[in-house]
Design an enzyme around this catalytic site. Structure first.
Site, short mmCIF file in Angstrom:
data_model
loop_
_atom_site.label_atom_id
_atom_site.label_comp_id
_atom_site.label_asym_id
_atom_site.label_seq_id
_atom_site.Cartn_x
_atom_site.Cartn_y
_atom_site.Cartn_z
N GLU A 10 12.34 14.57 -20.13
CA GLU A 10 11.69 13.46 -19.43
C GLU A 10 11.03 14.01 -18.15
OE1 GLU A 10 14.36 9.57 -20.60
OE2 GLU A 10 15.26 11.01 -19.23
N ASN A 23 18.61 7.32 -21.15
CA ASN A 23 19.93 6.80 -20.76
C ASN A 23 19.91 5.30 -20.52
OD1 ASN A 23 21.33 9.16 -21.09
ND2 ASN A 23 21.00 9.84 -18.99
N SER A 36 20.42 13.36 -13.52
CA SER A 36 20.48 12.30 -14.53
C SER A 36 20.49 10.93 -13.88
CB SER A 36 21.75 12.43 -15.36
OG SER A 36 21.72 13.57 -16.14
N HIS A 45 13.99 16.20 -16.69
CA HIS A 45 15.33 15.85 -17.17
C HIS A 45 15.51 16.36 -18.59
CE1 HIS A 45 18.50 12.72 -18.38
NE2 HIS A 45 19.09 13.64 -17.65
N1 LIG Z 1 25.82 17.84 -18.35
C1 LIG Z 1 24.90 17.03 -18.87
O1 LIG Z 1 25.04 16.49 -19.97
C2 LIG Z 1 23.62 16.78 -18.10
C3 LIG Z 1 22.47 16.37 -18.81
C4 LIG Z 1 21.27 16.19 -18.11
C5 LIG Z 1 21.24 16.39 -16.73
N2 LIG Z 1 22.38 16.79 -16.06
C6 LIG Z 1 22.26 17.03 -14.62
O2 LIG Z 1 22.18 18.44 -14.42
C7 LIG Z 1 22.77 18.78 -13.16
C8 LIG Z 1 23.82 19.85 -13.40
O3 LIG Z 1 24.80 19.35 -14.28
P1 LIG Z 1 25.77 20.33 -15.10
O4 LIG Z 1 26.41 19.50 -16.15
O5 LIG Z 1 25.04 21.58 -15.46
O6 LIG Z 1 26.86 20.66 -13.97
P2 LIG Z 1 27.76 21.98 -13.83
O7 LIG Z 1 28.90 21.58 -12.95
O8 LIG Z 1 28.06 22.57 -15.17
O9 LIG Z 1 26.82 23.00 -13.04
C9 LIG Z 1 26.43 22.83 -11.70
C10 LIG Z 1 26.36 24.22 -11.07
O10 LIG Z 1 25.72 24.11 -9.80
C11 LIG Z 1 26.34 25.06 -8.95
N3 LIG Z 1 26.06 24.68 -7.58
C12 LIG Z 1 26.73 23.86 -6.75
N4 LIG Z 1 26.12 23.78 -5.55
C13 LIG Z 1 25.02 24.58 -5.62
C14 LIG Z 1 23.99 24.92 -4.71
N5 LIG Z 1 23.96 24.42 -3.47
N6 LIG Z 1 23.03 25.78 -5.13
C15 LIG Z 1 23.04 26.29 -6.38
N7 LIG Z 1 24.01 25.99 -7.29
C16 LIG Z 1 24.97 25.15 -6.91
C17 LIG Z 1 27.81 24.99 -9.32
O11 LIG Z 1 28.51 26.15 -8.89
C18 LIG Z 1 27.74 24.84 -10.84
O12 LIG Z 1 27.81 26.11 -11.49
C19 LIG Z 1 23.28 17.49 -12.56
O13 LIG Z 1 22.33 16.98 -11.67
C20 LIG Z 1 23.43 16.57 -13.79
O14 LIG Z 1 23.29 15.20 -13.46
C21 LIG Z 1 23.55 17.00 -16.72
#
Ligand SMILES: NC(=O)c1ccc[n+]([C@@H]2O[C@H](COP(=O)([O-])OP(=O)(O)OC[C@H]3O[C@@H](n4cnc5c(N)ncnc54)[C@H](O)[C@@H]3O)[C@@H](O)[C@H]2O)c1
Length: 300
Positions: free
Chosen positions: A168, A206, A135, A156
Site C-alpha cells: 500500500e 486492514n 501498520s 506498507h
Molecule cells: N509484523 C507484521 O505483520 C507487520 C506487517 C506490516 C507492517 N508492520 C510494521 O512494520 C514495523 C516493524 O514491525 P516488525 O514486525 O518488523 O517488528 P520487529 O520487532 O520484528 O522489528 C523491529 C526492529 O526495529 C529495531 N529498532 C528499534 N528501534 C530502532 C531504531 N531507532 N532504529 C532502527 N531500528 C530500530 C528493533 O531492534 C527490531 O529489530 C512496525 O511499524 C509494524 O507496524 C508489521
C-alpha cells in the site's frame, strides 16, 4: 475492468523509479523481509539495526530462505550469494543518509519513528523519499517531524514481505504527487503490486480484514461452528489460502487485539472492538503460534 470512478488510480505507467540504493531502518521481521525483496530486485540495501544479534540472525535467515530457492532449482548459487552481498546490515542511522529511498520498519512507537524521521530529514539529500512501513500509526503525524513532509509517504508491506505481493502506497496529508508517483514506480520495480490509498486507520486492507477477523471470533464464541469449520468455510467458500482463525494464530492474538483497539478508537464502529473471548485468550497467554496455543494447539 475499468473502475466507474477513480481518484487515486494505481494503473502502472513506465516502471522505473531510478532507485538503486535503499536503506531499511529496523532489520526485524518486516525490515529483513523488505531488505530481501529489494536485494532480489538488484538494489543495494543498507539495513540499519541497533541490535547486533538481530542483524546477524536475520541475515542468516535470509540466506537460509534463498538457499531453499537454490535447492528447489529456482535460483542459482551465484545469484544467491550476489543477493546476500547486496544487503549490508549496519548499526548507525547515518549510514542511511546516502540512500535514494529510506523505508522505516522500526518498532511501532510514534516517538521512535518521529525521532528517526527527524534525523533522516536532516541528514538525507533533498530528493530522498522517506517512507514508513507503519501498520497503525498516522503517516501524517510521523511526517510532521520533518521539515520536508512532502517527501514522506507510507510503503506498507505485508508479512511475509518476500511472499505477499501487495504494497500500500500511502499518501499522507502533505505528500507530494511526485513522491507518490516515484514510490509507486519503486514498488513496480521490486516486482510487487502497488495500491495507492489515503492516510486513514488500517489503510485499505486492514480496514477490511480486522473487522472480518473479529467477526470470525464472534461466530466461534457463539459455539455454532468449530474453528476448523470456520476456517474451512473461508478457504473453500471464499478461496482464502488460510482461514481467519488460523491467520489470527499466525499474526498473534495480542498484535491483533492491539490493532483492533487502535481501529476502534479511530472509527468507533462496534465490529472493530476486539471480542471479549479474544481479550481473555490474550490474558491467559494464548497468543497463537508464538506461544504454542491459540485457536489451535501447536505444542507438539
Ligand atoms: N509484523 C507484521 O505483520 C507487520 C506487517 C506490516 C507492517 N508492520 C510494521 O512494520 C514495523 C516493524 O514491525 P516488525 O514486525 O518488523 O517488528 P520487529 O520487532 O520484528 O522489528 C523491529 C526492529 O526495529 C529495531 N529498532 C528499534 N528501534 C530502532 C531504531 N531507532 N532504529 C532502527 N531500528 C530500530 C528493533 O531492534 C527490531 O529489530 C512496525 O511499524 C509494524 O507496524 C508489521
Amino acid at each position: 475492468m475499468t473502475p466507474a470512478t477513480s481518484t487515486t488510480s494505481s494503473t502502472p505507467s513506465t516502471a522505473s523509479s531510478g532507485i538503486s540504493t535503499v536503506a531499511v531502518i529496523g532489520f526485524g521481521a518486516m525490515g529483513s523481509g523488505i531488505s530481501h525483496v529489494c536485494a532480489l530486485a538488484g538494489m543495494d540495501v543498507i539495513a540499519v539495526e541497533p541490535d547486533a544479534g538481530t542483524r546477524e540472525r536475520n541475515l542468516e535467515s535470509i540466506g537460509g530462505f534463498l538457499q531453499r530457492a537454490v535447492d528447489k532449482g529456482r535460483m542459482d548459487a551465484q545469484a544467491r550469494s550476489d543477493t546476500l552481498d547486496r544487503i549490508r546490515p549496519v548499526g548507525s542511522l547515518e549510514d542511511a543518509f546516502g540512500a535514494q529511498l529510506v523505508i522505516e520498519a522500526a518498532i511501532e512507537r510514534i516517538e521512535v519513528k518521529q525521532e528517526v524521521f527527524r534525523e533522516l530529514d536532516a541528514g538525507c539529500a533533498e530528493d530522498t523519499i522517506l517512507a514508513t512501513n507503519t501498520s497503525a500509526l498516522s503517516v501524517t503525524e510521523i511526517a510532521a517531524a520533518c521539515e520536508r513532509p512532502e517527501r514522506v509517504c507510507g510503503l506498507h508491506f505485508f508479512n511475509p514481505a518476500p511472499v505477499l505481493p501487495l504494497v500500500e502506497v500511502v499518501r499522507a496529508e502533505r505528500t507530494s504527487d511526485d513522491t507518490v508517483d516515484r514510490a509507486r514506480r519503486f514498488v513496480l520495480d521490486i516486482a510487487k503490486e502497488p495500491i495507492v490509498c489515503g492516510d486513514t486507520p488500517g489503510f485499505v486492507v486492514n480496514r477490511l480484514l480486522i473487522p472480518l477477523m473479529n467477526d470470525a471470533v464472534r461466530v466461534f464464541a457463539q459455539g455454532t461452528a468449530s474453528a476448523e469449520d470456520i476456517d474451512r468455510g473461508a478457504r473453500y467458500g471464499l478461496n482464502w489460502p488460510i482461514g481467519p482463525l488460523a491467520l489470527l494464530d499466525l499474526v498473534g492474538l495480542d498484535v491483533h487485539v492491539h490493532a483492533s483497539e487502535a481501529m476502534w478508537e479511530a472509527y468507533r464502529e462496534p465490529r472493530f472492538s476486539a471480542p471479549p473471548l479474544l481479550e481473555r485468550m490474550v490474558k491467559a497467554g494464548k497468543l497463537g503460534r508464538k506461544s504454542g496455543e491459540g485457536f489451535y494447539d501447536y505444542r507438539d
